[in-house]
Scaffold this active site. Structure first.
Site, short mmCIF file in Angstrom:
data_model
loop_
_atom_site.label_atom_id
_atom_site.label_comp_id
_atom_site.label_asym_id
_atom_site.label_seq_id
_atom_site.Cartn_x
_atom_site.Cartn_y
_atom_site.Cartn_z
N TRP A 24 -16.22 -89.30 14.18
CA TRP A 24 -17.56 -89.43 13.57
C TRP A 24 -18.61 -88.88 14.53
CZ3 TRP A 24 -20.96 -94.36 13.73
CH2 TRP A 24 -22.11 -94.17 12.93
N ASP A 48 -8.82 -89.82 13.28
CA ASP A 48 -9.57 -90.35 12.14
C ASP A 48 -10.74 -89.42 11.83
OD1 ASP A 48 -10.16 -93.10 10.57
OD2 ASP A 48 -12.05 -92.18 11.20
N TYR A 53 -17.82 -86.29 7.47
CA TYR A 53 -18.08 -85.85 8.85
C TYR A 53 -18.22 -84.32 8.91
CZ TYR A 53 -16.09 -90.47 10.12
OH TYR A 53 -15.79 -91.81 10.23
N LYS A 78 -11.31 -89.68 4.47
CA LYS A 78 -12.00 -90.63 3.59
C LYS A 78 -12.69 -89.91 2.43
CE LYS A 78 -12.92 -93.19 7.83
NZ LYS A 78 -13.16 -92.16 8.87
N HIS A 111 -14.76 -94.48 1.57
CA HIS A 111 -15.59 -94.53 2.79
C HIS A 111 -16.51 -95.75 2.83
CE1 HIS A 111 -17.09 -91.69 6.15
NE2 HIS A 111 -17.32 -92.93 6.49
N SER A 149 -13.07 -98.82 3.49
CA SER A 149 -13.86 -98.87 4.72
C SER A 149 -15.20 -99.52 4.38
CB SER A 149 -14.06 -97.46 5.27
OG SER A 149 -14.79 -97.48 6.47
N GLN A 171 -11.34 -100.26 7.25
CA GLN A 171 -11.96 -99.77 8.49
C GLN A 171 -13.42 -100.24 8.53
OE1 GLN A 171 -13.35 -95.54 10.28
NE2 GLN A 171 -11.18 -95.66 9.83
N PRO A 199 -16.07 -98.87 18.46
CA PRO A 199 -15.65 -99.99 19.33
C PRO A 199 -16.53 -100.13 20.58
CG PRO A 199 -14.13 -98.14 19.55
CD PRO A 199 -15.04 -97.81 18.39
N SER A 241 -15.10 -89.83 21.71
CA SER A 241 -15.74 -89.19 22.86
C SER A 241 -15.48 -87.70 22.77
CB SER A 241 -15.19 -89.73 24.18
OG SER A 241 -15.76 -89.01 25.25
N ILE A 247 -11.97 -89.44 27.13
CA ILE A 247 -10.91 -89.48 26.11
C ILE A 247 -9.65 -90.06 26.74
CG2 ILE A 247 -9.41 -88.00 24.69
CD1 ILE A 247 -11.86 -86.15 24.26
N GLU A 249 -9.57 -91.93 29.60
CA GLU A 249 -9.90 -93.31 30.04
C GLU A 249 -9.76 -94.31 28.89
OE1 GLU A 249 -13.89 -93.48 31.71
OE2 GLU A 249 -14.12 -95.57 31.08
N ASN A 250 -10.22 -93.92 27.71
CA ASN A 250 -10.25 -94.85 26.57
C ASN A 250 -8.87 -95.24 26.05
OD1 ASN A 250 -13.00 -94.76 26.77
ND2 ASN A 250 -13.31 -93.39 25.02
P1 A2P Z 1 -19.39 -88.84 24.71
O1 A2P Z 1 -18.84 -88.48 23.36
O2 A2P Z 1 -20.55 -88.00 25.12
O3 A2P Z 1 -18.31 -88.91 25.76
P2 A2P Z 1 -18.07 -95.32 19.80
O4 A2P Z 1 -16.62 -95.04 20.06
O5 A2P Z 1 -18.40 -96.78 19.75
O6 A2P Z 1 -18.60 -94.58 18.61
O7 A2P Z 1 -18.90 -94.76 21.07
C1 A2P Z 1 -19.01 -93.38 21.29
C2 A2P Z 1 -20.08 -93.11 22.34
O8 A2P Z 1 -19.69 -93.68 23.59
C3 A2P Z 1 -20.29 -91.65 22.59
O9 A2P Z 1 -21.66 -91.47 22.83
C4 A2P Z 1 -19.47 -91.36 23.82
O10 A2P Z 1 -20.04 -90.32 24.59
C5 A2P Z 1 -19.56 -92.65 24.57
N1 A2P Z 1 -18.32 -92.94 25.31
C6 A2P Z 1 -17.07 -92.92 24.81
N2 A2P Z 1 -16.17 -93.29 25.74
C7 A2P Z 1 -16.87 -93.55 26.87
C8 A2P Z 1 -16.50 -93.97 28.17
N3 A2P Z 1 -15.21 -94.19 28.48
N4 A2P Z 1 -17.48 -94.12 29.08
C9 A2P Z 1 -18.78 -93.90 28.77
N5 A2P Z 1 -19.18 -93.49 27.55
C10 A2P Z 1 -18.25 -93.32 26.59
#
Ligand code: A2P
Length: 273
Positions: A24, A48, A53, A78, A111, A149, A171, A199, A241, A247, A249-250
């Site tokens: 998104w 997703d 989008y 969606k 959606h 959703s 969702q 999230p 991200s 990407i 790290e998450n």
């Molecule tokens: P970016 O895309 O510039 O990396 P959500 O998943 O709740 O929609 O949040 C997405 C937002 O959080 C985006 O602005 C993204 O920035 C930022 N973001 C995603 N992962 C991280 C992270 N590990 N650390 C800091 N900011 C993050």
């Protein structure tokens, strides 16, 4: 990383990787293409997207170019929230699958229960009409599972009272401080998978000092603790991200939050308001 390969099992037996890559607000073209390629390279196997989008074609191209077998990647898209009739739903599905060009999709969602410019308006009859098309698409094997959703309990009740196939997933917007307890409990009781979009509250959680204090104990980031929290609540996180290091790290969330820390995060409920 197990978090990327572990799966939830939908009520119809279809497995779905426990972390999905959310797209998104990622613009179509190189941004979406590169982020999805990065996510697939990092081991994500669940992407997703949505007709709304506008980036399905780039998602599809990234998946095809990755060389990863199609059946190893779970794809959700969606039907636009504005579509509330059978012909519109059939047309939207055809357009999505043509743009993705990946064969059948894995999960197809309504959606939202209402168009975005009329949140809360009553489209019970329209949602039933659309859902009957979803049931046909599901029976035909054009999508391996179907869901909704942004549905709350009332929306789910009126839909399921008049249709046959129970949604496999719902969702919803779900993050620390905004856990939608009623809808979540209702879905879990009925074996409807809850997926959480935003999230990280679209980034607003990242400066949260309460989460930062917990994250420090584990040597993890606020993002990682926030994503891990969903998994421990049996909610499927869809972090977004466009930054390669984030990407990766998450998805690095193979740690366990202790019950007292989960409780401390629970206590932040309502903090988003
Ligand atoms: P970016 O895309 O510039 O990396 P959500 O998943 O709740 O929609 O949040 C997405 C937002 O959080 C985006 O602005 C993204 O920035 C930022 N973001 C995603 N992962 C991280 C992270 N590990 N650390 C800091 N900011 C993050």
């Amino acid at each position: 990383m197990p978090a990327l390969t572990d799966t939830f099992t939908l009520s119809n037996g279809v497995t779905i990787p426990k972390i999905g890559f959310g797209t998104w607000q990622i613009p179509d073209g190189p941004e979406t293409y590169d982020s999805v390629r990065t996510a697939l390279d990092a081991g994500y196997r669940h992407i997703d997207t949505a007709r709304a989008y506008g980036n399905e074609a780039s998602v599809g191209r990234a998946v095809r170019d990755s060389g990863i077998p199609r059946d190893e990647i779970f794809i959700t898209t969606k039907c636009p929230a504005e579509v509330k009739d059978a012909a519109g739903a059939r047309n939207a599905f055809e357009r999505s699958t043509a743009a993705l060009d990946l064969g059948p999709v894995d999960l197809y969602l309504i959606h939202a229960p209402w168009p975005w410019n009329a949140i809360g308006s009553d489209h019970r009859a329209g949602n039933i009409e659309v859902w009957k098309v979803f049931e046909e698409l599901y029976e035909a094997g054009s999508t391996r599972s179907i869901g909704v959703s942004n549905f709350e309990v009332d929306d789910l009740e009126s839909l399921t009272a008049a249709t046959t196939v129970l949604p496999h997933a719902n969702q919803i917007r779900w993050f620390v401080g905004n856990t939608q307890p009623e809808t979540t409990a209702y879905c879990h009781e009925r074996d409807i998978l809850v997926e959480g979009y935003s999230p990280l509250a679209t980034g607003r959680l990242l400066g949260n000092q309460d989460i930062a204090a917990i994250a420090e104990k584990y040597g993890k980031s606020v993002a990682q603790v926030s994503i891990r929290y969903l998994l421990q609540k049996n909610v499927l996180p869809l972090p977004k991200s466009t930054t390669p290091s984030r990407i990766v790290e998450n998805a690095d969330v193979d740690f366990e939050l202790a019950p007292e820390d989960v409780a401390a995060l629970d206590a932040l409920e309502g903090g988003d308001r």
